[in-house]
Design a protein around this motif. Structure first.
Motif, PDB file in Angstrom:
ATOM      1  N   ARG A 173       0.880  -1.246  -0.088  1.00 28.57           N
ATOM      2  CA  ARG A 173       0.077   0.081   0.074  1.00 28.57           C
ATOM      3  C   ARG A 173       0.765   1.264   0.096  1.00 28.57           C
ATOM      4  O   ARG A 173       0.533   2.176  -0.759  1.00 28.57           O
ATOM      5  CB  ARG A 173      -0.898   0.073   1.171  1.00 28.57           C
ATOM      6  N   ALA A 174       2.027   1.301   0.892  1.00 30.50           N
ATOM      7  CA  ALA A 174       2.837   2.328   0.784  1.00 30.50           C
ATOM      8  C   ALA A 174       3.438   2.647  -0.292  1.00 30.50           C
ATOM      9  O   ALA A 174       3.571   3.801  -0.986  1.00 30.50           O
ATOM     10  CB  ALA A 174       4.006   2.052   2.047  1.00 30.50           C
ATOM     11  N   ILE A 175       3.892   1.621  -0.992  1.00 30.56           N
ATOM     12  CA  ILE A 175       4.325   1.799  -2.465  1.00 30.56           C
ATOM     13  C   ILE A 175       3.557   2.280  -3.624  1.00 30.56           C
ATOM     14  O   ILE A 175       3.578   3.501  -4.246  1.00 30.56           O
ATOM     15  CB  ILE A 175       4.912   0.426  -2.804  1.00 30.56           C
ATOM     16  N   LEU A 176       2.293   1.715  -3.695  1.00 35.15           N
ATOM     17  CA  LEU A 176       1.134   2.337  -4.626  1.00 35.15           C
ATOM     18  C   LEU A 176       0.668   3.544  -4.411  1.00 35.15           C
ATOM     19  O   LEU A 176       0.656   4.243  -5.206  1.00 35.15           O
ATOM     20  CB  LEU A 176       0.052   1.223  -4.389  1.00 35.15           C
ATOM     21  N   THR A 177       0.694   3.715  -2.876  1.00 31.30           N
ATOM     22  CA  THR A 177       0.048   5.409  -2.734  1.00 31.30           C
ATOM     23  C   THR A 177       1.231   6.374  -2.906  1.00 31.30           C
ATOM     24  O   THR A 177       0.813   7.609  -2.895  1.00 31.30           O
ATOM     25  CB  THR A 177      -0.458   5.267  -1.323  1.00 31.30           C
ATOM     26  N   THR A 178       2.283   5.960  -3.461  1.00 30.36           N
ATOM     27  CA  THR A 178       3.299   7.139  -3.903  1.00 30.36           C
ATOM     28  C   THR A 178       2.720   7.688  -5.106  1.00 30.36           C
ATOM     29  O   THR A 178       3.510   8.833  -5.553  1.00 30.36           O
ATOM     30  CB  THR A 178       4.616   6.732  -3.751  1.00 30.36           C
ATOM     31  N   ASP A 179       1.961   7.113  -5.787  1.00 28.73           N
ATOM     32  CA  ASP A 179       1.493   7.466  -7.138  1.00 28.73           C
ATOM     33  C   ASP A 179       0.200   8.026  -6.838  1.00 28.73           C
ATOM     34  O   ASP A 179      -0.692   7.488  -6.419  1.00 28.73           O
ATOM     35  CB  ASP A 179       1.208   6.223  -8.175  1.00 28.73           C
TER      36      ASP A 179
END
Length: 217
Positions: A18-24
């Motif tokens: 989730r942390a990776i995806l929400t950087t976009d």
């Protein structure tokens, strides 16, 4: 905005993904599930653009959950979260409608790129998974590559161009821009390719493109 359902029974893994995806800023994780049954229920309730499912989950694994989601909500793109070495599941996932195989431990940019690809109607295999799968196909003998080249030889030059870009993970819109075509024309080419080559989905087409050597390495 790409709306994501994220399913993994490990809360720490979910938090990391989730942390990776929400950087976009173009991605929104709208729901999370801890098992396959919950993933199906939340998908049907929220109708996300992409259901991102771990392979190994309690009650129902990601492959079975993905197959049910593909049948019940075909507008939802199913992508499988995996760890390197679980690529033996790729063939089963392709048969059951998954559009992507994404590595949990891969480059974060690949995870985001894969989500964009499948959300846009494309297919995506993490490069490490693709290399492993194609390597195993090649090690089974040259006949697969020969057969793939023979099958794709029946396509027109334009269809082969489309197949190569499809295999690289591009969506219809991206292929259209690359080739200077309208998106409807690309959609027609993709449908013709799947029909003529007796393929069930875009990911099977992508694997065939790799086997036939249409994609530069």
């Amino acid at each position: 905005m790409i709306r994501i359902l994220l399913a993994d029974d490990d809360e720490l893994i979910r938090a990391g993904v989730r942390a990776i995806l929400t950087t976009d800023p173009g991605i929104d994780v709208i729901a999370e599930a801890g098992d396959g049954r919950e993933a199906i229920e939340l998908t049907l309730a929220h109708r996300p653009d992409v259901a991102l499912l771990d392979i190994r989950m309690p009650r129902l694994d990601g492959l079975a959950a993905g197959a049910e989601i593909s049948r019940a909500a075909p507008s939802v793109a199913v992508a499988i979260l995996t760890t390197f070495g679980e690529d033996a599941y790729v063939a089963r996932a392709l048969d059951e409608g998954a559009r992507g195989f994404l590595l949990k431990s891969g480059n974060p940019r690949e995870l985001i790129a894969g989500v964009h690809a499948v959300a846009g109607g494309g297919a995506y295999l993490s490069p490490r998974v693709a290399a492993r799968v194609i390597g195993e196909l090649r090690s089974s003998g040259l006949s697969r590559a020969t057969t793939a080249r023979t099958r794709t030889a029946a396509l027109t030059e334009r269809e082969r161009d489309v197949l190569a870009l499809l295999g690289a993970g591009l969506s219809n819109a991206q292929i259209a821009r690359r080739l200077g075509l309208v998106e409807g024309t690309v959609k027609g080419h993709v449908s013709a390719i799947l029909t003529r080559l007796d393929l069930r989905n875009r990911v099977q087409a992508a694997v065939l493109a790799h086997e036939a050597g249409l994609i530069p390495e």
